[in-house]
Motif scaffolding. Sequence first.
Motif, mmCIF file in Angstrom:
data_model
loop_
_atom_site.group_PDB
_atom_site.id
_atom_site.type_symbol
_atom_site.label_atom_id
_atom_site.label_comp_id
_atom_site.label_asym_id
_atom_site.label_seq_id
_atom_site.Cartn_x
_atom_site.Cartn_y
_atom_site.Cartn_z
ATOM 1 N N HIS A 96 0.839 -1.192 0.000
ATOM 2 C CA HIS A 96 0.000 0.000 0.000
ATOM 3 C C HIS A 96 0.876 1.245 0.000
ATOM 4 O O HIS A 96 1.644 1.465 0.941
ATOM 5 C CB HIS A 96 -0.939 0.012 1.207
ATOM 6 C CG HIS A 96 -1.866 -1.162 1.236
ATOM 7 N ND1 HIS A 96 -2.991 -1.226 0.447
ATOM 8 C CD2 HIS A 96 -1.809 -2.326 1.925
ATOM 9 C CE1 HIS A 96 -3.602 -2.386 0.662
ATOM 10 N NE2 HIS A 96 -2.907 -3.063 1.544
ATOM 11 N N VAL A 97 0.741 2.053 -1.035
ATOM 12 C CA VAL A 97 1.536 3.270 -1.181
ATOM 13 C C VAL A 97 0.599 4.438 -1.459
ATOM 14 O O VAL A 97 -0.322 4.342 -2.279
ATOM 15 C CB VAL A 97 2.553 3.135 -2.340
ATOM 16 C CG1 VAL A 97 3.265 4.468 -2.581
ATOM 17 C CG2 VAL A 97 3.567 2.041 -2.026
ATOM 18 N N GLN A 98 0.821 5.534 -0.737
ATOM 19 C CA GLN A 98 0.058 6.766 -0.956
ATOM 20 C C GLN A 98 1.045 7.846 -1.379
ATOM 21 O O GLN A 98 1.954 8.209 -0.622
ATOM 22 C CB GLN A 98 -0.653 7.172 0.334
ATOM 23 C CG GLN A 98 -1.516 8.413 0.244
ATOM 24 C CD GLN A 98 -2.791 8.207 -0.544
ATOM 25 O OE1 GLN A 98 -2.795 8.468 -1.747
ATOM 26 N NE2 GLN A 98 -3.854 7.749 0.106
ATOM 27 N N LEU A 105 4.021 7.787 1.236
ATOM 28 C CA LEU A 105 3.845 6.947 2.416
ATOM 29 C C LEU A 105 3.782 5.489 1.978
ATOM 30 O O LEU A 105 3.166 5.166 0.958
ATOM 31 C CB LEU A 105 2.553 7.311 3.154
ATOM 32 C CG LEU A 105 2.371 8.784 3.540
ATOM 33 C CD1 LEU A 105 1.013 8.988 4.199
ATOM 34 C CD2 LEU A 105 3.495 9.232 4.462
ATOM 35 N N ALA A 106 4.421 4.611 2.751
ATOM 36 C CA ALA A 106 4.408 3.172 2.457
ATOM 37 C C ALA A 106 3.814 2.433 3.645
ATOM 38 O O ALA A 106 4.156 2.725 4.799
ATOM 39 C CB ALA A 106 5.826 2.683 2.177
ATOM 40 N N LEU A 107 2.927 1.483 3.376
ATOM 41 C CA LEU A 107 2.231 0.768 4.452
ATOM 42 C C LEU A 107 2.190 -0.729 4.158
ATOM 43 O O LEU A 107 1.910 -1.137 3.036
ATOM 44 C CB LEU A 107 0.816 1.319 4.607
ATOM 45 C CG LEU A 107 -0.044 0.769 5.745
ATOM 46 C CD1 LEU A 107 -1.018 1.851 6.232
ATOM 47 C CD2 LEU A 107 -0.833 -0.471 5.326
ATOM 48 N N GLU A 108 2.445 -1.514 5.182
ATOM 49 C CA GLU A 108 2.324 -2.970 5.090
ATOM 50 C C GLU A 108 1.419 -3.473 6.203
ATOM 51 O O GLU A 108 1.462 -2.965 7.334
ATOM 52 C CB GLU A 108 3.697 -3.644 5.220
ATOM 53 C CG GLU A 108 4.675 -3.329 4.099
ATOM 54 C CD GLU A 108 4.402 -4.082 2.812
ATOM 55 O OE1 GLU A 108 3.357 -4.769 2.726
ATOM 56 O OE2 GLU A 108 5.224 -3.991 1.891
ATOM 57 N N ILE A 109 0.583 -4.469 5.884
ATOM 58 C CA ILE A 109 -0.266 -5.134 6.876
ATOM 59 C C ILE A 109 0.305 -6.520 7.141
ATOM 60 O O ILE A 109 0.537 -7.290 6.210
ATOM 61 C CB ILE A 109 -1.712 -5.279 6.366
ATOM 62 C CG1 ILE A 109 -2.301 -3.919 5.986
ATOM 63 C CG2 ILE A 109 -2.585 -5.958 7.421
ATOM 64 C CD1 ILE A 109 -3.624 -4.023 5.246
ATOM 65 N N GLU A 110 0.555 -6.817 8.406
ATOM 66 C CA GLU A 110 1.023 -8.149 8.792
ATOM 67 C C GLU A 110 0.054 -8.705 9.834
ATOM 68 O O GLU A 110 0.243 -8.573 11.031
ATOM 69 C CB GLU A 110 2.452 -8.074 9.353
ATOM 70 C CG GLU A 110 3.500 -7.585 8.373
ATOM 71 C CD GLU A 110 3.737 -8.526 7.195
ATOM 72 O OE1 GLU A 110 3.107 -9.602 7.143
ATOM 73 O OE2 GLU A 110 4.539 -8.165 6.316
ATOM 74 N N TRP A 111 -1.014 -9.317 9.352
ATOM 75 C CA TRP A 111 -2.056 -9.823 10.239
ATOM 76 C C TRP A 111 -1.611 -11.094 10.955
ATOM 77 O O TRP A 111 -1.677 -11.200 12.167
ATOM 78 C CB TRP A 111 -3.334 -10.076 9.450
ATOM 79 C CG TRP A 111 -4.379 -10.857 10.199
ATOM 80 C CD1 TRP A 111 -4.777 -12.139 9.959
ATOM 81 C CD2 TRP A 111 -5.150 -10.408 11.313
ATOM 82 N NE1 TRP A 111 -5.748 -12.524 10.850
ATOM 83 C CE2 TRP A 111 -5.996 -11.475 11.689
ATOM 84 C CE3 TRP A 111 -5.209 -9.215 12.028
ATOM 85 C CZ2 TRP A 111 -6.900 -11.375 12.759
ATOM 86 C CZ3 TRP A 111 -6.108 -9.121 13.093
ATOM 87 C CH2 TRP A 111 -6.937 -10.186 13.440
ATOM 88 N N ILE A 134 10.528 7.297 0.082
ATOM 89 C CA ILE A 134 9.365 7.399 0.964
ATOM 90 C C ILE A 134 9.668 8.371 2.098
ATOM 91 O O ILE A 134 10.828 8.603 2.453
ATOM 92 C CB ILE A 134 8.940 6.032 1.549
ATOM 93 C CG1 ILE A 134 10.006 5.472 2.505
ATOM 94 C CG2 ILE A 134 8.618 5.041 0.439
ATOM 95 C CD1 ILE A 134 9.536 4.256 3.297
ATOM 96 N N SER A 135 8.606 8.918 2.667
ATOM 97 C CA SER A 135 8.729 9.842 3.794
ATOM 98 C C SER A 135 8.505 9.132 5.124
ATOM 99 O O SER A 135 9.170 9.443 6.123
ATOM 100 C CB SER A 135 7.713 10.983 3.652
ATOM 101 O OG SER A 135 7.873 11.651 2.420
ATOM 102 N N VAL A 136 7.551 8.202 5.170
ATOM 103 C CA VAL A 136 7.202 7.476 6.395
ATOM 104 C C VAL A 136 6.842 6.042 6.025
ATOM 105 O O VAL A 136 6.190 5.806 5.001
ATOM 106 C CB VAL A 136 6.011 8.133 7.130
ATOM 107 C CG1 VAL A 136 5.626 7.324 8.377
ATOM 108 C CG2 VAL A 136 6.335 9.567 7.536
ATOM 109 N N GLY A 137 7.255 5.088 6.871
ATOM 110 C CA GLY A 137 6.845 3.700 6.729
ATOM 111 C C GLY A 137 5.857 3.345 7.826
ATOM 112 O O GLY A 137 6.057 3.712 8.992
ATOM 113 N N ILE A 138 4.791 2.638 7.464
ATOM 114 C CA ILE A 138 3.727 2.303 8.418
ATOM 115 C C ILE A 138 3.505 0.792 8.408
ATOM 116 O O ILE A 138 3.434 0.171 7.345
ATOM 117 C CB ILE A 138 2.410 3.018 8.041
ATOM 118 C CG1 ILE A 138 2.635 4.540 7.949
ATOM 119 C CG2 ILE A 138 1.304 2.699 9.047
ATOM 120 C CD1 ILE A 138 1.486 5.286 7.306
#
Length: 246
Positions: A96-98, A105-111, A134-138
Amino acid sequence: MSLAALTAAGFDVHETNHAGAILSRDFREEFADLCATLLAVRIRCAEMLQSGGNEAPPTRRLRRRLTTAGWAKRNIVVRKTVDGVPSSSRSHEIDHVQHCERGTLALEIEWNNKDPFFDRDLENFQRLHADGAISVGIVVTRGQSLQTGIRDTLTACAKVNNMQSVSDFARLGIKEPTANQRSRLRRLTQDMDFATATATMMATKYGESTTHWNKLTERLERGVGNPCPLLLIGLPASCVGIVQEP
Protein backbone atom coordinates in the motif's frame (compact mmCIF):
# COMPACT_ATOMS: atom_id res chain seq x y z
CA MET A 1 -8.36 12.18 13.06
CA SER A 2 -5.04 11.70 14.86
CA LEU A 3 -2.88 9.26 16.75
CA ALA A 4 -4.76 10.29 19.88
CA ALA A 5 -8.00 9.00 18.33
CA LEU A 6 -6.41 5.60 17.70
CA THR A 7 -4.96 5.45 21.22
CA ALA A 8 -8.32 6.40 22.75
CA ALA A 9 -9.93 3.53 20.81
CA GLY A 10 -7.46 1.03 22.30
CA PHE A 11 -5.03 0.76 19.40
CA ASP A 12 -1.34 0.30 20.15
CA VAL A 13 0.58 3.17 18.59
CA HIS A 14 4.32 3.78 18.43
CA GLU A 15 6.23 6.27 16.31
CA THR A 16 9.91 6.90 15.65
CA ASN A 17 11.87 9.80 14.19
CA HIS A 18 8.93 12.26 14.33
CA ALA A 19 6.68 10.14 12.10
CA GLY A 20 3.55 11.48 13.81
CA ALA A 21 4.58 15.11 13.26
CA ILE A 22 5.37 14.45 9.60
CA LEU A 23 2.02 12.76 9.04
CA SER A 24 -0.05 15.39 10.83
CA ARG A 25 1.71 18.29 9.10
CA ASP A 26 2.57 17.13 5.57
CA PHE A 27 0.01 14.35 5.07
CA ARG A 28 -2.94 15.60 7.10
CA GLU A 29 -5.71 14.42 4.77
CA GLU A 30 -4.09 11.10 3.92
CA PHE A 31 -3.40 10.39 7.59
CA ALA A 32 -6.96 11.32 8.61
CA ASP A 33 -8.32 8.90 5.99
CA LEU A 34 -6.01 6.15 7.26
CA CYS A 35 -7.09 6.68 10.88
CA ALA A 36 -10.76 6.64 9.87
CA THR A 37 -10.24 3.42 7.94
CA LEU A 38 -8.53 1.73 10.88
CA LEU A 39 -11.15 2.90 13.37
CA ALA A 40 -13.81 1.30 11.15
CA VAL A 41 -12.14 -2.14 11.20
CA ARG A 42 -14.50 -4.83 12.48
CA ILE A 43 -13.62 -8.51 12.58
CA ARG A 44 -16.33 -11.16 12.69
CA CYS A 45 -15.68 -13.57 15.51
CA ALA A 46 -16.05 -16.60 13.22
CA GLU A 47 -13.23 -15.21 11.08
CA MET A 48 -10.93 -15.45 14.09
CA LEU A 49 -11.62 -19.18 14.18
CA GLN A 50 -10.27 -19.60 10.69
CA SER A 51 -6.90 -21.28 10.29
CA GLY A 52 -5.04 -17.98 10.24
CA GLY A 53 -2.89 -16.78 7.36
CA ASN A 54 -1.83 -13.34 6.27
CA GLU A 55 -4.66 -13.15 3.70
CA ALA A 56 -7.44 -13.95 6.16
CA PRO A 57 -10.81 -12.23 5.55
CA PRO A 58 -10.06 -9.29 7.92
CA THR A 59 -6.85 -8.58 5.99
CA ARG A 60 -8.57 -8.74 2.61
CA ARG A 61 -11.26 -6.30 3.73
CA LEU A 62 -8.72 -3.84 5.13
CA ARG A 63 -6.67 -4.07 1.94
CA ARG A 64 -9.74 -3.31 -0.18
CA ARG A 65 -10.61 -0.30 1.98
CA LEU A 66 -7.09 1.06 1.74
CA THR A 67 -6.94 0.50 -2.01
CA THR A 68 -10.26 2.32 -2.43
CA ALA A 69 -8.81 5.21 -0.41
CA GLY A 70 -5.86 5.45 -2.78
CA TRP A 71 -3.33 3.24 -0.99
CA ALA A 72 -2.50 1.08 -4.01
CA LYS A 73 0.11 -1.64 -4.40
CA ARG A 74 3.24 -0.32 -6.04
CA ASN A 75 6.59 -1.63 -7.18
CA ILE A 76 9.18 1.04 -6.35
CA VAL A 77 12.34 0.74 -8.46
CA VAL A 78 15.50 2.52 -7.35
CA ARG A 79 18.23 2.87 -9.98
CA LYS A 80 21.68 4.27 -9.29
CA THR A 81 24.22 5.61 -11.71
CA VAL A 82 27.92 6.39 -11.36
CA ASP A 83 29.23 9.18 -13.59
CA GLY A 84 26.23 8.72 -15.87
CA VAL A 85 26.66 4.95 -16.13
CA PRO A 86 23.91 2.69 -14.66
CA SER A 87 25.39 1.00 -11.59
CA SER A 88 22.58 -0.94 -9.91
CA SER A 89 18.84 -1.38 -9.77
CA ARG A 90 16.70 -2.51 -6.85
CA SER A 91 12.96 -3.21 -6.75
CA HIS A 92 10.71 -3.01 -3.68
CA GLU A 93 7.10 -4.20 -3.83
CA ILE A 94 4.96 -2.40 -1.24
CA ASP A 95 1.37 -3.49 -0.67
CA HIS A 96 0.00 0.00 0.00
CA VAL A 97 1.54 3.27 -1.18
CA GLN A 98 0.06 6.77 -0.96
CA HIS A 99 1.82 9.31 -3.14
CA CYS A 100 1.23 13.04 -3.25
CA GLU A 101 3.18 16.23 -4.00
CA ARG A 102 4.56 16.38 -0.45
CA GLY A 103 6.02 12.89 -0.51
CA THR A 104 5.20 9.18 -0.35
CA LEU A 105 3.85 6.95 2.42
CA ALA A 106 4.41 3.17 2.46
CA LEU A 107 2.23 0.77 4.45
CA GLU A 108 2.32 -2.97 5.09
CA ILE A 109 -0.27 -5.13 6.88
CA GLU A 110 1.02 -8.15 8.79
CA TRP A 111 -2.06 -9.82 10.24
CA ASN A 112 -0.75 -13.33 10.84
CA ASN A 113 2.48 -13.98 8.97
CA LYS A 114 5.79 -15.38 10.18
CA ASP A 115 7.48 -12.75 12.31
CA PRO A 116 10.64 -12.42 10.09
CA PHE A 117 8.36 -10.56 7.65
CA PHE A 118 8.69 -7.60 10.02
CA ASP A 119 12.43 -7.52 9.26
CA ARG A 120 11.69 -7.50 5.54
CA ASP A 121 9.18 -4.65 5.85
CA LEU A 122 11.28 -2.45 8.13
CA GLU A 123 14.49 -3.00 6.16
CA ASN A 124 12.63 -2.13 2.94
CA PHE A 125 11.40 1.08 4.55
CA GLN A 126 14.90 1.89 5.74
CA ARG A 127 16.39 1.51 2.25
CA LEU A 128 13.58 3.38 0.53
CA HIS A 129 13.82 6.28 2.97
CA ALA A 130 17.60 6.45 2.55
CA ASP A 131 17.06 6.66 -1.21
CA GLY A 132 14.49 9.43 -0.81
CA ALA A 133 11.66 7.26 -2.11
CA ILE A 134 9.36 7.40 0.96
CA SER A 135 8.73 9.84 3.79
CA VAL A 136 7.20 7.48 6.40
CA GLY A 137 6.85 3.70 6.73
CA ILE A 138 3.73 2.30 8.42
CA VAL A 139 3.09 -1.23 9.72
CA VAL A 140 -0.32 -2.50 10.88
CA THR A 141 -0.48 -5.74 12.88
CA ARG A 142 -2.33 -7.48 15.74
CA GLY A 143 -2.15 -5.36 18.87
CA GLN A 144 -1.07 -6.51 22.31
CA SER A 145 -4.58 -6.84 23.76
CA LEU A 146 -5.68 -8.91 20.77
CA GLN A 147 -2.63 -11.18 20.98
CA THR A 148 -2.57 -11.77 24.75
CA GLY A 149 -6.30 -12.44 24.87
CA ILE A 150 -6.46 -14.56 21.74
CA ARG A 151 -7.51 -17.80 23.42
CA ASP A 152 -10.21 -16.10 25.52
CA THR A 153 -11.49 -14.31 22.41
CA LEU A 154 -11.63 -17.52 20.40
CA THR A 155 -13.32 -19.37 23.26
CA ALA A 156 -15.98 -16.66 23.54
CA CYS A 157 -16.47 -16.81 19.75
CA ALA A 158 -16.90 -20.58 19.77
CA LYS A 159 -19.26 -20.60 22.75
CA VAL A 160 -21.51 -17.76 21.61
CA ASN A 161 -21.94 -19.69 18.35
CA ASN A 162 -22.68 -22.94 20.21
CA MET A 163 -19.94 -25.02 18.61
CA GLN A 164 -20.53 -28.60 19.68
CA SER A 165 -19.15 -30.73 16.84
CA VAL A 166 -17.10 -30.68 13.65
CA SER A 167 -20.30 -30.09 11.65
CA ASP A 168 -20.47 -26.59 13.17
CA PHE A 169 -17.39 -25.53 11.19
CA ALA A 170 -19.37 -25.64 7.93
CA ARG A 171 -22.37 -23.94 9.56
CA LEU A 172 -20.19 -20.97 10.48
CA GLY A 173 -18.42 -20.83 7.12
CA ILE A 174 -15.13 -22.03 8.62
CA LYS A 175 -12.82 -24.37 6.73
CA GLU A 176 -13.36 -27.88 8.01
CA PRO A 177 -10.55 -29.27 10.19
CA THR A 178 -7.92 -31.52 8.66
CA ALA A 179 -7.45 -35.13 9.76
CA ASN A 180 -4.66 -34.05 12.14
CA GLN A 181 -6.84 -31.30 13.58
CA ARG A 182 -9.74 -33.71 14.07
CA SER A 183 -7.40 -36.03 15.93
CA ARG A 184 -6.24 -33.19 18.14
CA LEU A 185 -9.81 -32.14 18.84
CA ARG A 186 -10.63 -35.67 19.97
CA ARG A 187 -7.72 -35.54 22.43
CA LEU A 188 -8.60 -32.09 23.70
CA THR A 189 -12.28 -32.91 24.22
CA GLN A 190 -11.29 -35.55 26.74
CA ASP A 191 -10.57 -32.69 29.15
CA MET A 192 -12.77 -29.80 27.92
CA ASP A 193 -15.92 -29.00 25.98
CA PHE A 194 -15.80 -28.86 22.18
CA ALA A 195 -15.97 -25.05 21.94
CA THR A 196 -13.01 -24.60 24.29
CA ALA A 197 -11.10 -27.37 22.50
CA THR A 198 -11.66 -25.66 19.14
CA ALA A 199 -10.46 -22.33 20.53
CA THR A 200 -7.41 -23.94 22.10
CA MET A 201 -6.46 -25.59 18.82
CA MET A 202 -7.02 -22.47 16.70
CA ALA A 203 -5.11 -20.25 19.13
CA THR A 204 -1.90 -21.99 18.09
CA LYS A 205 -2.30 -20.39 14.63
CA TYR A 206 -1.69 -17.03 16.30
CA GLY A 207 1.43 -18.14 18.18
CA GLU A 208 4.39 -16.18 19.49
CA SER A 209 6.39 -16.72 16.29
CA THR A 210 3.76 -14.94 14.17
CA THR A 211 3.41 -11.22 13.42
CA HIS A 212 2.03 -9.32 16.40
CA TRP A 213 2.79 -6.21 18.44
CA ASN A 214 5.54 -7.51 20.72
CA LYS A 215 7.46 -9.06 17.84
CA LEU A 216 7.26 -5.76 15.97
CA THR A 217 8.50 -3.61 18.87
CA GLU A 218 11.34 -6.06 19.45
CA ARG A 219 12.64 -5.06 16.02
CA LEU A 220 12.57 -1.41 16.96
CA GLU A 221 14.58 -2.09 20.09
CA ARG A 222 17.23 -3.65 17.85
CA GLY A 223 17.18 -0.61 15.55
CA VAL A 224 15.66 -2.36 12.55
CA GLY A 225 14.33 0.25 10.13
CA ASN A 226 16.15 3.18 11.75
CA PRO A 227 16.43 6.08 10.85
CA CYS A 228 13.31 5.90 8.67
CA PRO A 229 10.35 7.61 10.38
CA LEU A 230 8.07 4.72 11.34
CA LEU A 231 4.49 4.48 12.56
CA LEU A 232 3.48 1.16 14.11
CA ILE A 233 -0.21 0.40 14.73
CA GLY A 234 -1.65 -2.58 16.61
CA LEU A 235 -5.30 -3.56 16.15
CA PRO A 236 -7.00 -3.99 19.56
CA ALA A 237 -9.17 -6.84 20.84
CA SER A 238 -12.16 -4.49 20.65
CA CYS A 239 -12.06 -4.84 16.84
CA VAL A 240 -13.45 -8.36 17.24
CA GLY A 241 -17.21 -8.63 17.58
CA ILE A 242 -18.21 -11.48 19.90
CA VAL A 243 -21.61 -12.06 18.36
CA GLN A 244 -23.69 -15.01 17.22
CA GLU A 245 -23.36 -15.58 13.50
CA PRO A 246 -26.61 -15.53 11.50
